[in-house]
Structures are given as C-alpha cells and as structure tokens.
Enzyme design. Structure first.
Site, PDB file in Angstrom:
ATOM      1  N   ALA A 105     152.415  35.183 -49.412  1.00 38.63           N
ATOM      2  CA  ALA A 105     152.160  34.624 -50.798  1.00 38.63           C
ATOM      3  C   ALA A 105     150.688  34.485 -50.989  1.00 38.63           C
ATOM      4  O   ALA A 105     149.921  34.942 -50.165  1.00 38.63           O
ATOM      5  CB  ALA A 105     152.933  33.072 -51.104  1.00 38.63           C
TER       6      ALA A 105
ATOM      7  N   GLU B 122     150.702  27.472 -49.188  1.00 34.21           N
ATOM      8  CA  GLU B 122     149.980  27.628 -50.342  1.00 34.21           C
ATOM      9  C   GLU B 122     149.558  26.268 -51.186  1.00 34.21           C
ATOM     10  O   GLU B 122     148.418  26.285 -51.597  1.00 34.21           O
ATOM     11  CB  GLU B 122     150.853  28.681 -51.409  1.00 34.21           C
ATOM     12  CG  GLU B 122     151.287  29.942 -50.638  1.00 34.21           C
ATOM     13  CD  GLU B 122     150.099  30.593 -49.813  1.00 34.21           C
ATOM     14  OE1 GLU B 122     149.096  30.769 -50.466  1.00 34.21           O
ATOM     15  OE2 GLU B 122     150.425  31.264 -48.872  1.00 34.21           O
TER      16      GLU B 122
ATOM     17  N   GLU C 200     142.575  29.573 -43.932  1.00 29.37           N
ATOM     18  CA  GLU C 200     143.716  30.081 -43.223  1.00 29.37           C
ATOM     19  C   GLU C 200     144.189  29.087 -42.108  1.00 29.37           C
ATOM     20  O   GLU C 200     145.309  28.728 -42.024  1.00 29.37           O
ATOM     21  CB  GLU C 200     143.747  31.388 -43.126  1.00 29.37           C
ATOM     22  CG  GLU C 200     143.617  32.224 -44.240  1.00 29.37           C
ATOM     23  CD  GLU C 200     144.662  32.098 -45.249  1.00 29.37           C
ATOM     24  OE1 GLU C 200     145.770  31.341 -45.193  1.00 29.37           O
ATOM     25  OE2 GLU C 200     144.396  32.418 -46.546  1.00 29.37           O
TER      26      GLU C 200
END
Length: 859
Positions: free
Chosen positions: A275, A311, A333
């Site tokens: 994603a 996300e 991340e």
C-alpha cells in the site's frame, strides 16, 4: 555496497516550491498524459542563468519564467530547454541573470502512462470478460518526476491545485475533495481543493470504473473505500470499518486531529508494494484490502487491518510531519510498523495481535540483521537509485518497529504518547530529522532518548547477551552478534535494556561486562516479554535446561517461549551451539497450543529441512519429527471449527494441518484430498482457513487433474484470497514439468499480473523439487525481468529472493557467477553483496552441524 562517487545534487537548495498548479489529461488508449504545470517558488543562492527541476521520461514542449517582485511581474525568456536524462533533470536556460527571489515557472509536457508500476501507470483487469483499465499513481520514492516537472525531494513541501480530465462514467479521485467538475468535449474535468503543504511523493490520483462504500468518523471526517467492480460491494466493508475506527484511534492516541476533510482508500489491480500512504488517498494492492465476506481467512483479515492501520498512521507520521531526506526513512516506516500493531490491537483486542508483532517482525528482523554488511536503520542516501535498498522490510520496517517498541517500554506509554503529541504539534506540515523526535520524547520522559536510541539506529546488527550464573554469582556480557562471528566488531556496544526477572540486575547493560551479586540465587531470565532487540545465551547447561522446563510447563508467556526457540536457532547458525540442541529444545514443545509459538516452531523445522540439501536421507526423519510434534494439537483441534473458539485456534488449525500435509501424515493428507474434491463441487463447503491446504495437497499429488483445474480457476476468479491460495497450492508441486508450465505463464500479463510475478517465481525457488528449473528460468529471462521491473521498488528483491533459497556450495558459485557482474547496478549491488554473505553463512552452518543433526536423528 557500491555508492556513487558524488552525492546527487539537492535541487531544493536552489529552488524552493511553494505552490503547484497542475493540469493532467491522461489518455488510456494513447498511453499518454498531456500536462501543464505552473510552479511558484523561491530561487535561492547566487545569480545564475538557469532554473533546474526534476523530470524523468517527459517530453517538455514549452517553458516560460515569470519573476515576481515589488516592480510587478516580469516575463523572462527561456533561451533553451535542456533535458539531462542521466541526472533526471530539465534545465531552463536564460540569457539574463536570475537573481534570488520569487518566480513562477510554467511548463507544458507529455508524460507516458507507464507499463511499470511507478509514476502514472495503467492497471489492466477484466470484468465478465470485458477488458478495463485503471490509471493511477505511485510517486514514492522519486517517481513524481515521471508525471510532471517538479522538485522531487521530500523537503520540497508545497501546496497543490490539481485538475484532472477523466472519461465520462468513471471516478476521478485525488488527495483532496472535489472543488468543481464540468463536462468538456465528452469528458469530465475535475478540479480538486488545494492540498496542505506536502511532499511531491504524496500527491496521487486514480481514475477508473470504481464502486464505493462510505461513512464518517465521530468527528465528521468522510471515509470512503473503493474497489473495481470485479469484486462485490461488500468486499470493502471490512476495510471501511478498519479505516473509520483507525482514524478515530489515532486521533485519540496521537492527541492531534486528523488533518484532512476526507480519507479515501482504494485498491489498484496492479500494485508493486502492499500500500502507499498518499495523503487523503491511500492506494492498496487488492490482496491487502479486499475482504470478501465468508471467503477470507482470519490471517488474511488480520493482515488487511494491519496494512490499513499502517497507512493511516502515516497520515500523521510521514505526511503531516515528513523526514527531510531519505536517510531518515525510518522516521516514517519504523514508526508505522509498530503503530499498525498498536492500533489493530486497540481495534480488535481479541486477536492478541501483538504476539504476532514479535513473530512476524521480530524473527524477520533478527535473521536479516545478523548478516555482516547489513545497513543500519539510519543510512546515508547518496543517489535516488539507492533509496529502494533502504526499503528493506526486515530493517527499516521490522527492526525499526522493534526498536521503537523497545523505546516505548523504556520511557513508558504515557510519556511516549505525550512526546508524540508535542512532536506533531510543533512540526505540523514541516520536515524533521530524528533528533527532533528524540527531543520531544526526552522532554516528555525526562530521559536522554537520543543517547539510548542512536547506538541502535546508527550501528547495524545487534548484541548477544551472555549469562553465566553460578548460584548468586552472575556475570553478564554483551558482544556483537553476527552469523559469521569472525567479522564481529569486538568494540561495538549498545545500551541494552536487560528487563530481568531478578532484583539487583541493572536496568541497562552499557559496558561489555557486568558482575552482579544476587541476594536470592534463583536463576535469572532476561528480556521479559521479548521487548529488547537482542538475543540471550545462557551458557550453563543446567540453566538452559531450567528454561526449557519453564517453556514446556508454559510458565513462560507466549512471546518468551517463542524467543527462547528463536535465540537457540540463531546461536546455532552462528556456531555458538549446535543445531541438534535446538532440535532437542523443540521436543519440549509437543504440548504447545499457541499459534505464534507454532510460527517459530515451523520456522525451525524449515531450518532443519535445509539439511536435506546436504543429506536427502534426512527427509523421512524430519517428516517423522513433524508428525510427532503436531499429533497432540491435531487431536485437540481436528478439522472442524467449534463454536466460540479463539481466532488463535482457528489459525493454528491451518498451521497444524499444513505441516501434516508436508509430513505425509496419512489421515491429514487423505482428508485434505477429500476436501479438494468437495471444493470443486461446492466451494462453500470448505472454509477459507483450509482452502489453501486442500489446494496444496491436490497440486502435490496432482489428483484428478488438480493442476489443470486450479489453473482454470486462476483465470476466472477475481477474489484475491482465493488467487493467493491457488498460487500457494500450485507452487507446492513436486513436478519440475508442472513448474515449467507455471513459469511459462509469467510473461503473459493476461495470465499473471505484473505485481505477482515475483511471488510465483520465489515460491517455486523455495520448493526444493522445483528450485533448479525456477533458478534456471530466472537466469534465462533476466533481460525481461530487468526491462520490466528496473526502476520498480521491488526490482532489488530478486537477488534477495534467490539468496534465501540456496544452501549449497554449488548454488553459491552459480549465484556469484550470475549476480556478481550485476553489482555495477546501484539498485542491486547491496542485496547481491548481502546475498553472497547469506549463502556463505548458511553453507558454513550446514557443513558445521550436519554430523550432529545426522546423529540426532539416528538417536
């Protein structure tokens, strides 16, 4: 890793955009996008005769420059448009000097609709035999320049006004809500509201024949999920629930409100990553988004929630506040990695998902992070082509997530959240470096967070803490752990949180050794709840035996039981113990009932199967070991779900039965083949949990033409979970001829989507019966792989995948011969170097422990 001799120039230092007015008119038939962009910004530095922007593969048809100052607007002639392909630049040369100040630059251009999965690209798919196309974007990391001229660096934040021309009857979405739309020449021109300040890589749009579901958060944020019409409308209801509740969770957790008026989440038929966190328009691979009711397994459902929460976490951490440059990619991340579990655990506590954080993320991190030459989490980026090597899921994501969870424990949950709120408040719509986060968390906690975290971020690998205890005398020591111990750095130290069970043991081990006198001479356990990113070696046999007994009696919790096994396997692979001791430890787990613990048990059994490459006669013995380990759980769980059973048992049943099929367990294999026949007649008769097991058993034995039947199903079915089970089943074949048939399909996009080629290939390479033919296919078709995937962020995964499959000197030499010359490619060099190191480590381990493993099974 081979680096560029000179760092690539940062164009943001020369021109700083403030606002983009961007018009794009994509044409799916001509595969071209006609565009016009006006960039308002500030020229910096000394006077010069050019302005420089990023571009890649664009045809620039015109350019104009306007200077803005107190005297008014002044047109400045562009004498020459100079495209520097090797530097990804377009240079606008002028005859007059351009002084520092405010300028508007307007460029007209033509961009391609890419065949790859970057920039603006097309995703073909079918609905009831009719071919359709989605046009969408993927701009991370540096692919916005493939769509329009810009300053394509994360620090170059600006606002965007996007106008998009779309076919009538199709949906056009972007980061912001629609401001206005009108019909023109048989098409629809959509203008979107102005975005907040954001980086170019977060700009996004999608055009296609989509359907949606929608709701609103309790604060009034519009949330919509979208998918193509080859899936049912109900298939995106679960994603909608996760998105709505996820935004509400993060609003509360971060103490900072969601910053946009809406959040769209959309699946794309061809998508390279899982994603992408485009602000306000998150794009997804279908397999991590679409959840058809009644046909999705519990594990797949959990994965959908994890990816959506990952996300959504980025909407704050990465989008609202963004790293200045890619060397701080972990700021995005690593944080999202741990927060996907924190959020999912908050939404669905009954899943006990945080145990999976230790298995899925921890085991991946430890195994990758134990290789000499692996990069630290914080790594200098000299050239954009190196960026993809930093998206190593085992390091920036998994290891980074573990370290932030370790920090969360170290400073406490309340101070962690308080520091995050201050961080988001201070740095909203700006760029940061790691020190900014440490400052906020230090102020909240009163602890020197930078001193604690920087050694973990800036040094690769991790320590092994050795415990030598005799009664009340305890010696603790830390050393640099590597699978190749000869390459370890004796001087490297970390601040290790010991998390000990005994009083008197210090909270941190910051020196190489520490001697402790215990008032109570009970055995010490370290790293409670497996929070610390290190492994523990208990050197005294009686100490290790005591721990094995605790595991057998389940007096250790789940994550401690699984880490005891994981530590043993890593110590064996590094030569500190022999692998037969890990197999002996496994015997204490015959009554294990935890699905996460079985994950590591299955991984260790897979490690044991590596020895079959050196001695094929071991396979029967390993299968017998598997049958003995699963027997108690097979009897407890059987084949049928029971009312009210836990999700853990639902998942574990599938794990046990899958192991049984591998081990030729007679009853399990017979039932799996009967299930396959039942599925062919009535798919609803087989649960989603067991479907893949039936497919795998049938393909291995190719009963009733199972391979042909599954291939026909793969052509017609659109459900991503069923397609994943078909892929897993077919690649379990023992037939090289069947493997060749599967490989022959990979270059046909009508049969295998571009996003899935690497999965088919690596699954066949991991299968020792089909490895040789799959490896040969990769070598023979490398030119096609390079042409198709070069530039894609997964291109560098191919040498990594290959290295993960090889365990013999013969394959090591073949790997070196094939990939060695390709280290000239910046995007591949790092993973090739690591791949050679990984195979060398594995070969040395198998040669070292083979005799002990053979003796173990004879015993």
């Amino acid at each position: 890793m081979k680096l560029m001799s000179k760092d690539v120039a940062h164009l943001f230092e020369l021109f700083q955009p403030e606002h983009y007015t961007l018009q794009l008119d994509p044409d799916g038939e001509t595969r071209e996008v006609r565009g016009r962009v006006t960039i308002l910004g500030q020229k910096k530095g000394r006077p010069s005769q050019r302005l420089t922007f990023h571009q890649h593969g664009l045809k620039i048809t015109s350019a104009s420059i306007t200077k803005h100052d107190k005297k008014g607007d002044q047109e400045i002639a562009v004498a020459r448009i100079n495209v520097q392909k090797s530097l990804d630049e377009v240079r606008l040369h002028t005859e007059s000097l351009l002084h520092a100040g405010s300028y508007s630059v307007t460029l007209e251009f033509v961009a391609p609709v890419q065949n790859s999965m970057t920039g603006i690209y097309g995703s073909p798919y079918e609905v009831a035999g009719e071919k359709k196309l989605v046009i969408s974007t993927q701009f991370e990391s540096h692919f916005a320049r493939q769509a329009f001229p810009c300053i394509d660096e994360p620090e170059a934040k600006a606002t965007f006004d996007l106008t998009l021309t779309v076919p009538q009857g199709q949906v056009g979405l972007s980061n912001m809500p629609v401001s206005k739309q009108e019909e023109k020449d048989g098409r629809v021109v959509i203008t979107f509201e102005t975005t907040p300040r954001m980086s170019t890589y977060l700009l996004a749009f999608a055009i296609g024949d989509y359907q949606s579901r929608e709701t609103k958060t309790k604060d009034g944020v519009l949330v919509r999920t979208w998918t193509t019409k080859d899936h049912s409308p109900e298939s995106i209801d679960f994603a909608l629930e996760c998105a709505k509740r996820g935004i509400e969770f993060f609003n509360d957790y971060y103490g900072a409100p969601y910053p946009l008026p809406k959040q769209d989440l959309i699946s794309v038929p061809n998508f390279s990553a899982g994603a992408m966190e485009n602000w306000g328009l998150i794009t997804f691979r279908e397999s991590v988004f679409v959840a058809e009711p009644g046909s999705i397994s519990q594990g797949a459902k959990e994965y959908v929630s994890l990816v959506i929460c990952h996300e959504l976490s980025h909407m704050w951490f990465g989008d609202l506040v963004t790293m200045k440059w890619w060397n701080d990619l972990w700021l995005n991340e690593s944080f999202a990695n741990v927060m996907e579990y924190v959020a999912t655990d908050g939404l669905f506590p009954e899943w006990q998902i945080f145990n999976q954080f230790v298995t899925s993320e921890g085991l991946a991190a430890f195994r990758r992070d134990s290789i000499a030459g692996i990069q630290p989490i914080k790594t200098a980026v000299h050239h954009p082509d190196e960026i993809s090597t930093l998206f190593d899921p085992s390091i920036v994501y998994a290891k980074g997530g573990r370290l932030l969870n370790m920090l969360r424990t170290y400073i406490g949950e309340d101070d962690f959240r308080k520091g995050l709120t201050a961080y988001f408040t201070k740095h909203a719509y700006k760029n940061t470096v790691g020190a900014d986060l440490w400052a906020a968390l230090s102020e909240a906690s009163g602890k020197d967070v930078a001193a604690f975290m920087n050694p973990w971020l800036e040094q690769p690998n991790f320590p092994v803490v050795t415990v030598d205890q005799q009664g009340g005398e305890l010696r603790l020591s830390q050393s640099h752990f590597l699978l190749d111990a000869a390459k370890a750095d004796a001087a490297r130290l970390w601040p290790v949180p010991l998390l000990a069970t005994s009083e008197g043991v210090p909270a941190l081990l910051e020196t190489s050794t520490a001697d402790v006198k215990l008032s109570v001479p009970d055995y010490v356990r370290l790293n409670q709840n497996a929070v610390g990113h290190y492994i523990v070696h208990y050197t005294r046999p009686e100490h290790a035996a005591w721990l094995a007994g605790l595991a057998e009696r389940k007096e250790l919790n789940e994550v401690e039981r699984l880490m005891l096994l994981s530590d043993s396997s890593l110590l064996a692979r590094a030569g500190k113990v022999s692998f037969d001791s890990t197999l002996s430890l496994l015997e204490h787990y015959t009554q294990e009932t935890s699905d996460p613990v079985w994950d590591i048990m299955a991984l260790i059994l897979a490690d044991g199967r590596r020895f079959i490459d050196a001695d094929p006669t071991l396979e029967d013995s390993i299968k017998a070991l598997v049958r003995s380990l699963i027997e108690a759980e097979y009897k407890r769980l059987g084949w049928q779900e029971t009312d009210g059973e836990s999700t853990q048992d639902t998942k574990l049943r599938a794990s046990i039965l899958g192991l049984g099929v591998y081990a030729d367990h007679e009853d399990i294999t017979k039932e799996a083949l009967e299930l396959f026949e039942a599925y062919k007649t009535d798919p609803s008769a087989v649960s989603a949990e067991l479907r893949g097991i039936a497919f795998g058993a049938a393909a291995r034995h190719d009963v009733s033409g199972a391979v042909d039947w599954l291939l026909e199903q793969d052509k017609t079915v659109s459900n991503p979970d069923i397609k994943a089970d078909i892929l897993g089943g077919l690649t379990a074949t023992h037939s090289p001829e069947v493997a060749s048939r599967l490989l022959a399909r990979l270059q046909n996009p009508d049969l295998v989507r571009m996003q899935d080629v690497d999965h088919w290939l690596v699954f066949l390479m991991r299968n020792r019966y089909t490895r040789e033919v799959a490896w040969q296919w990769m070598q023979d078709n490398w030119a096609w792989i390079e042409q198709t995937y070069k530039g894609d962020q997964n291109y560098d995964h191919y040498p990594r995948y290959a290295a993960s499959c090889f365990s013999t000197r013969e394959y090591l030499e073949q790997y070196k011969a094939f990939f060695g010359p390709k280290t000239e490619q910046v995007a591949l060099a790092h993973n090739i170097t690591l791949g050679i190191e990984e195979i060398e480590n594995r070969v040395a381990w198998l040669e070292r422990d083979l005799a002990a493993v053979q003796a173990y099974f004879k015993k």
